[in-house]
Enzyme design. Structure first.
Site, PDB file in Angstrom:
ATOM      1  N   THR A 193       0.813  -1.218   0.000  1.00 41.23           N
ATOM      2  CA  THR A 193       0.000   0.000   0.000  1.00 41.23           C
ATOM      3  C   THR A 193       0.850   1.274   0.000  1.00 41.23           C
ATOM      4  OG1 THR A 193      -0.022   0.015   2.407  1.00 41.23           O
ATOM      5  CG2 THR A 193      -1.871  -1.092   1.310  1.00 41.23           C
ATOM      6  N   LYS A 194       2.167   1.152   0.010  1.00 45.27           N
ATOM      7  CA  LYS A 194       3.009   2.340   0.185  1.00 45.27           C
ATOM      8  C   LYS A 194       3.218   3.090  -1.136  1.00 45.27           C
ATOM      9  CE  LYS A 194       3.153   1.590   4.500  1.00 45.27           C
ATOM     10  NZ  LYS A 194       3.909   0.714   5.363  1.00 45.27           N
ATOM     11  N   ASN A 195       3.971   4.174  -1.083  1.00 44.89           N
ATOM     12  CA  ASN A 195       4.129   5.014  -2.291  1.00 44.89           C
ATOM     13  C   ASN A 195       4.923   4.305  -3.378  1.00 44.89           C
ATOM     14  OD1 ASN A 195       2.773   6.931  -0.875  1.00 44.89           O
ATOM     15  ND2 ASN A 195       4.538   8.266  -0.523  1.00 44.89           N
TER      16      ASN A 195
END
Ligand SMILES: *Cc1c(COP(=O)(O)O)cnc(C)c1O
Length: 398
Positions: A193-195
């Site tokens: 879910t991170k950048n």
């Protein structure tokens, strides 16, 4: 009758997943090439990804790992933090931040956050320093850099290390310095879910050769340097085990994703910045919603928020609806949301083990009780962003 049917029609037919990864053709192709290359585990693509990431951050050493959590644990170990030591950190974070301290046999000392930013409050850090304190572990919450000047001053005055949890902050800058070049060790997360996404994965960066050398060895069983080449075409390379290491290495399959995710990281940030601004302008005028602070603007463009999570605070006292009811209603409208985070000291483990209680950290609790994260991903279309807005407006007017 017709009116009722229309009213009950959800804003979206197709559910908008919270935290959707932005995977595109170049990554997919690179994964296929990696599979065809036969080199699945740590190898040339990890090496390339490390070099590209090191250059992006502008630090001396970058080590690709299987998670940010693993990196934080390795950092604590390499800096000699162990039983009897205290590490000051924030309760408003993901549990991994505190758990790694506990795995080292050390004590996580929570201090309250600033209510406007959600980041650790340097004044409270200073008050918590004891003869046993060895390090400060700040988290750049939601992508917003912590007040590093103040934290570094406390660290240098008291001989403490600074280990930064930059799981949300790959693109962040603080007063003209890139996050990853400031503290002793900084760790980024590439969780789904991170950048920047590699499925699971993380990157540890440092300017210390000593720390980098130790972690390079510890992350792969404690094998002597470059032992990953032991099955390469040069023929079997003998290796020596020089420490009781861990199995925390990244795979080339993950680095294959990372190389192309990194190439689009800055462009993706621009997309999220645009969506952020649309949310901000719209929600600022809706009663009962508190939008994120704009404090980063105070540094005249030398500080950059990485725009990882767009979080609103629900003024639940005024709205007469609980946070969970609000999230449930959004789900019925086809919008996925998240909570970042339920403050750690409210979870049973930390309460029971360390005697923390509600009331200990009022600002963290204030945010923890009211925060809702709305979808913010570069793979959203403008249309999706407006659906989120319509759904929020609909839920609050009903
Ligand atoms: C995601 C996250 C982590 C853990 O990252 P992993 O790569 O999943 O280990 C640590 N800290 C914070 C604040 C996070 O959001």
């Amino acid at each position: 009758m017709v009116a009722t049917v229309l009213l009950n029609k959800p804003v979206r037919e197709k559910f908008l997943v919270f935290g959707a990864p932005d995977i595109q053709e170049p990554e997919i192709q690179e994964v296929i090439d990696t599979l065809r290359s036969g080199w699945l585990s740590t190898g040339p693509r990890c090496k390339k990804f490390e070099e590209l990431f090191r250059d992006y951050v502008g630090c001396e050493y970058a080590i690709a790992l299987n998670s940010c959590t693993a990196g934080l644990e390795l950092a604590l170990e390499a800096l000699g933090i162990g039983p009897g030591d205290e590490v000051i950190t924030t309760p408003l974070t993901f549990c991994a931040t505190a758990n790694v301290i506990i795995h080292r046999g050390a004590h996580p000392v929570f201090v309250d956050v600033d209510r406007a930013t959600g980041n650790i409050d340097p004044e409270k850090v200073l008050r918590a320093v004891s003869p046993r304190t060895k390090a400060i572990l700040p988290v750049h919450l939601y992508g917003r850099p912590c007040p590093m000047d103040e934290l570094l001053k406390i660290a240098s005055d008291h001989g403490l290390y600074v280990i930064e949890d930059a799981a949300h902050a790959s693109e962040a800058w603080y007063r003209g310095r890139k996050i990853g070049t400031i503290g002793d060790v900084t760790v980024f997360s590439f969780y789904a879910t991170k950048n920047l996404v590699t499925g699971e994965g993380g990157m540890l960066v440092t300017n210390s050769k000593k720390v980098a050398d130790e972690i390079r060895i510890k992350q792969l069983h404690g094998l002597s340097r470059d032992a990953w080449r032991r099955y390469s075409e040069e023929g079997f390379q003998p290796y020596d085990v020089v420490a009781a290491g861990y199995k925390y290495n990244m795979m080339d399959l993950q680095a294959a994703l990372g190389i192309h995710q990194l190439a689009r990281l800055e462009d993706n940030l621009k997309i999220r910045e645009r969506y952020w601004q649309i949310y901000d302008e719209t929600f600022a005028s809706i009663g009962g919603i508190i939008t994120p602070d704009h404090l980063e603007n105070a540094d005249f463009g030398t500080t950059r928020h990485a725009r990882h999570l767009y979080t609103i605070l629900l003024d639940t006292d005024r709205l007469g609806i609980s946070r969970w009811e609000f999230m449930n209603a959004l789900k019925e409208e086809g919008i996925g949301t998240g909570v970042h985070f339920i403050a750690l000291h409210l979870h049973s483990f930390y309460r029971e083990r360390f005697g923390y209680n509600r009331g200990d950290f009022p600002n963290a609790e204030y945010i923890s009780d009211r925060t809702v994260s709305l979808p913010l991903s570069s793979c959203l279309k403008l249309r999706d962003v407006y659906d989120v807005i319509s759904a929020v407006e609909k839920v609050l007017t009903n």
